[in-house]
Design an enzyme around this catalytic site. Sequence first.
Site, PDB file in Angstrom:
ATOM      1  NE  ARG A  37      -3.643  -0.122   2.705  1.00 16.46           N
ATOM      2  CZ  ARG A  37      -4.948  -0.405   2.637  1.00 16.46           C
ATOM      3  NH1 ARG A  37      -5.353  -1.633   2.574  1.00 16.46           N
ATOM      4  NH2 ARG A  37      -5.848   0.543   2.665  1.00 16.46           N
ATOM      5  CE1 TYR A  60      -4.487   6.849  -3.092  1.00 13.57           C
ATOM      6  CE2 TYR A  60      -4.725   6.206  -0.803  1.00 13.57           C
ATOM      7  CZ  TYR A  60      -5.186   6.915  -1.893  1.00 13.57           C
ATOM      8  OH  TYR A  60      -6.316   7.676  -1.796  1.00 13.57           O
ATOM      9  CB  SER A 117     -18.397  -0.185  -5.183  1.00 11.27           C
ATOM     10  OG  SER A 117     -17.050  -0.268  -4.811  1.00 11.27           O
ATOM     11  CG  PHE A 131     -20.048  -5.291   1.121  1.00 11.14           C
ATOM     12  CD1 PHE A 131     -19.087  -6.219   0.766  1.00 11.14           C
ATOM     13  CD2 PHE A 131     -20.072  -4.835   2.440  1.00 11.14           C
ATOM     14  CE1 PHE A 131     -18.152  -6.691   1.679  1.00 11.14           C
ATOM     15  CE2 PHE A 131     -19.138  -5.296   3.371  1.00 11.14           C
ATOM     16  CZ  PHE A 131     -18.173  -6.219   2.988  1.00 11.14           C
ATOM     17  N   GLY A 153     -14.356  -9.471   9.971  1.00  9.26           N
ATOM     18  CA  GLY A 153     -15.382  -8.451   9.717  1.00  9.26           C
ATOM     19  C   GLY A 153     -15.532  -7.480  10.882  1.00  9.26           C
ATOM     20  CB  THR A 171     -14.474   0.001  12.866  1.00  9.92           C
ATOM     21  OG1 THR A 171     -13.282   0.684  13.214  1.00  9.92           O
ATOM     22  CG2 THR A 171     -14.920  -0.923  13.980  1.00  9.92           C
ATOM     23  NE  ARG A 172     -11.281   0.221   6.372  1.00 14.25           N
ATOM     24  CZ  ARG A 172     -10.568  -0.610   7.113  1.00 14.25           C
ATOM     25  NH1 ARG A 172     -10.723  -0.639   8.416  1.00 14.25           N
ATOM     26  NH2 ARG A 172      -9.674  -1.412   6.546  1.00 14.25           N
ATOM     27  N   PRO A 208      -5.786  -1.793   7.552  1.00  9.58           N
ATOM     28  CG  PRO A 208      -6.344   0.441   7.175  1.00  9.58           C
ATOM     29  CD  PRO A 208      -6.014  -0.834   6.473  1.00  9.58           C
ATOM     30  NE  ARG A 209      -8.682  -5.541  13.933  1.00  8.73           N
ATOM     31  CZ  ARG A 209      -9.614  -6.454  13.704  1.00  8.73           C
ATOM     32  NH1 ARG A 209      -9.511  -7.274  12.678  1.00  8.73           N
ATOM     33  NH2 ARG A 209     -10.678  -6.539  14.480  1.00  8.73           N
TER      34      ARG A 209
HETATM   35  N1  LIG Z   1     -12.997   7.950  -2.476  1.00  7.04           N
HETATM   36  C1  LIG Z   1     -12.396   7.881  -1.331  1.00  7.04           C
HETATM   37  O1  LIG Z   1     -12.866   7.204  -0.406  1.00  7.04           O
HETATM   38  C2  LIG Z   1     -11.113   8.644  -1.079  1.00  7.04           C
HETATM   39  C3  LIG Z   1     -10.530   8.565   0.188  1.00  7.04           C
HETATM   40  C4  LIG Z   1      -9.347   9.247   0.416  1.00  7.04           C
HETATM   41  C5  LIG Z   1      -8.771  10.014  -0.566  1.00  7.04           C
HETATM   42  N2  LIG Z   1      -9.362  10.092  -1.789  1.00  7.04           N
HETATM   43  C6  LIG Z   1      -8.683  10.881  -2.825  1.00  7.04           C
HETATM   44  O2  LIG Z   1      -9.624  11.600  -3.594  1.00  7.04           O
HETATM   45  C7  LIG Z   1      -9.192  11.644  -4.957  1.00  7.04           C
HETATM   46  C8  LIG Z   1     -10.300  11.124  -5.851  1.00  7.04           C
HETATM   47  O3  LIG Z   1     -10.599   9.778  -5.501  1.00  7.04           O
HETATM   48  P1  LIG Z   1     -11.767   8.950  -6.203  1.00  7.04           P
HETATM   49  O4  LIG Z   1     -12.346   8.059  -5.199  1.00  7.04           O
HETATM   50  O5  LIG Z   1     -12.630   9.874  -6.958  1.00  7.04           O
HETATM   51  O6  LIG Z   1     -10.898   8.028  -7.186  1.00  7.04           O
HETATM   52  P2  LIG Z   1     -11.081   7.774  -8.747  1.00  7.04           P
HETATM   53  O7  LIG Z   1     -10.098   6.686  -9.098  1.00  7.04           O
HETATM   54  O8  LIG Z   1     -12.508   7.567  -9.089  1.00  7.04           O
HETATM   55  O9  LIG Z   1     -10.624   9.152  -9.371  1.00  7.04           O
HETATM   56  C9  LIG Z   1      -9.289   9.482  -9.629  1.00  7.04           C
HETATM   57  C10 LIG Z   1      -9.239  10.175 -10.992  1.00  7.04           C
HETATM   58  O10 LIG Z   1      -7.878  10.546 -11.254  1.00  7.04           O
HETATM   59  C11 LIG Z   1      -7.588  10.178 -12.592  1.00  7.04           C
HETATM   60  N3  LIG Z   1      -6.130   9.981 -12.685  1.00  7.04           N
HETATM   61  C12 LIG Z   1      -5.398   8.996 -12.135  1.00  7.04           C
HETATM   62  N4  LIG Z   1      -4.097   9.169 -12.418  1.00  7.04           N
HETATM   63  C13 LIG Z   1      -4.023  10.292 -13.174  1.00  7.04           C
HETATM   64  C14 LIG Z   1      -2.948  10.982 -13.797  1.00  7.04           C
HETATM   65  N5  LIG Z   1      -1.683  10.560 -13.695  1.00  7.04           N
HETATM   66  N6  LIG Z   1      -3.230  12.103 -14.502  1.00  7.04           N
HETATM   67  C15 LIG Z   1      -4.514  12.548 -14.632  1.00  7.04           C
HETATM   68  N7  LIG Z   1      -5.562  11.937 -14.064  1.00  7.04           N
HETATM   69  C16 LIG Z   1      -5.309  10.823 -13.341  1.00  7.04           C
HETATM   70  C17 LIG Z   1      -8.388   8.934 -12.851  1.00  7.04           C
HETATM   71  O11 LIG Z   1      -8.582   8.636 -14.218  1.00  7.04           O
HETATM   72  C18 LIG Z   1      -9.691   9.266 -12.132  1.00  7.04           C
HETATM   73  O12 LIG Z   1     -10.576   9.954 -12.967  1.00  7.04           O
HETATM   74  C19 LIG Z   1      -7.912  10.822  -5.032  1.00  7.04           C
HETATM   75  O13 LIG Z   1      -6.806  11.695  -4.992  1.00  7.04           O
HETATM   76  C20 LIG Z   1      -7.946   9.969  -3.810  1.00  7.04           C
HETATM   77  O14 LIG Z   1      -6.665   9.634  -3.353  1.00  7.04           O
HETATM   78  C21 LIG Z   1     -10.518   9.400  -2.074  1.00  7.04           C
END
Ligand SMILES: NC(=O)c1ccc[n+]([C@@H]2O[C@H](COP(=O)([O-])OP(=O)(O)OC[C@H]3O[C@@H](n4cnc5c(N)ncnc54)[C@H](O)[C@@H]3O)[C@@H](O)[C@H]2O)c1
Length: 322
Positions: A149, A152, A196, A198, A214, A217-218, A281-282
């Site tokens: 992980r 990221y 998504s 589930f 299970g 928690t989240r 993560p737990r």
């Molecule tokens: N959804 C969540 O629960 C969550 C939680 C924590 C952080 N985030 C952050 O929020 C942001 C959006 O997340 P999301 O859930 O919409 O994800 P997502 O994967 O649906 O959206 C990410 C978008 O970025 C685009 N992308 C990826 N790499 C790229 C690049 N190199 N250049 C241009 N575009 C690029 C993808 O095509 C996609 O459209 C992310 O930065 C993510 O880390 C989301």
Amino acid sequence: MTLRNYSIRKRVLVTGGAGFVGSHLCERLIAEGNDVLCVDNFFTGTKDNISRLIGNPHFELMRHDVTFPLFVEVDEIYNLACPAAPVHYQYDPVQTTKTSVHGAINMLGLAKRVKAKILQASTSEVYGDPQVHPQREDYWGHVNPIGIRSCYDEGKRCAETLFFDYRRQHELRIKVARIFNTYGPRMHPNDGRVVSNFIVQALKGEPITVYGDGGQTRSFCYVDDLVEGLVRLMATKDGFTGPVNLGNPGEFTILELAQKVVALTRSKSRIVKKKLPADDPRQRQPDITLAKLHLSWEPSVGLEAGLKKTIAYFRAGKSSPA
Ligand SMILES: NC(=O)c1ccc[n+]([C@@H]2O[C@H](COP(=O)([O-])OP(=O)(O)OC[C@H]3O[C@@H](n4cnc5c(N)ncnc54)[C@H](O)[C@@H]3O)[C@@H](O)[C@H]2O)c1
């Protein structure tokens, strides 16, 4: 003085704007009367997500990878580009780190050139497998730097570092949001994220796979609440940078979520347990005291209401522009 001062509409860049969160954010910004430039390389995002906006004269779509520099004139930047689901960010981990780190450098460089305000979509993953619960912004985290992980988690941590160094070194106007688990319509149906996953399994009548016992928690934040938080954060005074947690503090076990999804979809699916993946993560729960104080923000959509809307989207089929 630049010509842009004559424009009444703000020009807002959303990187990752064709993704799940980004598409909702683009819609919100357009509805508020801004000109929106959506930049995306369509790695995980799709044109379907923004189909409602294509053709709107105040919306512009650009296929571009943020690991390369971008030269545009904008007033505000929301930097969301980055795959967010483990299956996607682990598919090409080197590219994931590049997207976070080079992407941040390129967008910060752009913000510096055009004197734009810039917001980074960071993540609760910067806390890793937290030893403090719930997580406050002053907790430095417990992150494995060499695990599956890490591309990221560490990529996002480095992006935060860059944001704060650009502020200290170049006085950039920055905002950092640490986003916790968010769900809603337009989540990728096969991205392995728990909500998504589930819902899709329940709608297909397939077994619902719970990893581990299970009991982990989240907290789950509905996407409209998150977008509200991002917009409010961008509007804060220049002195407020964050990082600020945005998430729903309501805590549920994964098993509880599975049971809720089964009940709401009226599915006949069984719940089955599988081995927990590495570094899962737990516990995860945001402390949102700071967001309440500085943004007057807290989530307003309960889990059941949010799940119903998300289930309706998946029932209607992926191409539905919910
Ligand atoms: N959804 C969540 O629960 C969550 C939680 C924590 C952080 N985030 C952050 O929020 C942001 C959006 O997340 P999301 O859930 O919409 O994800 P997502 O994967 O649906 O959206 C990410 C978008 O970025 C685009 N992308 C990826 N790499 C790229 C690049 N190199 N250049 C241009 N575009 C690029 C993808 O095509 C996609 O459209 C992310 O930065 C993510 O880390 C989301």
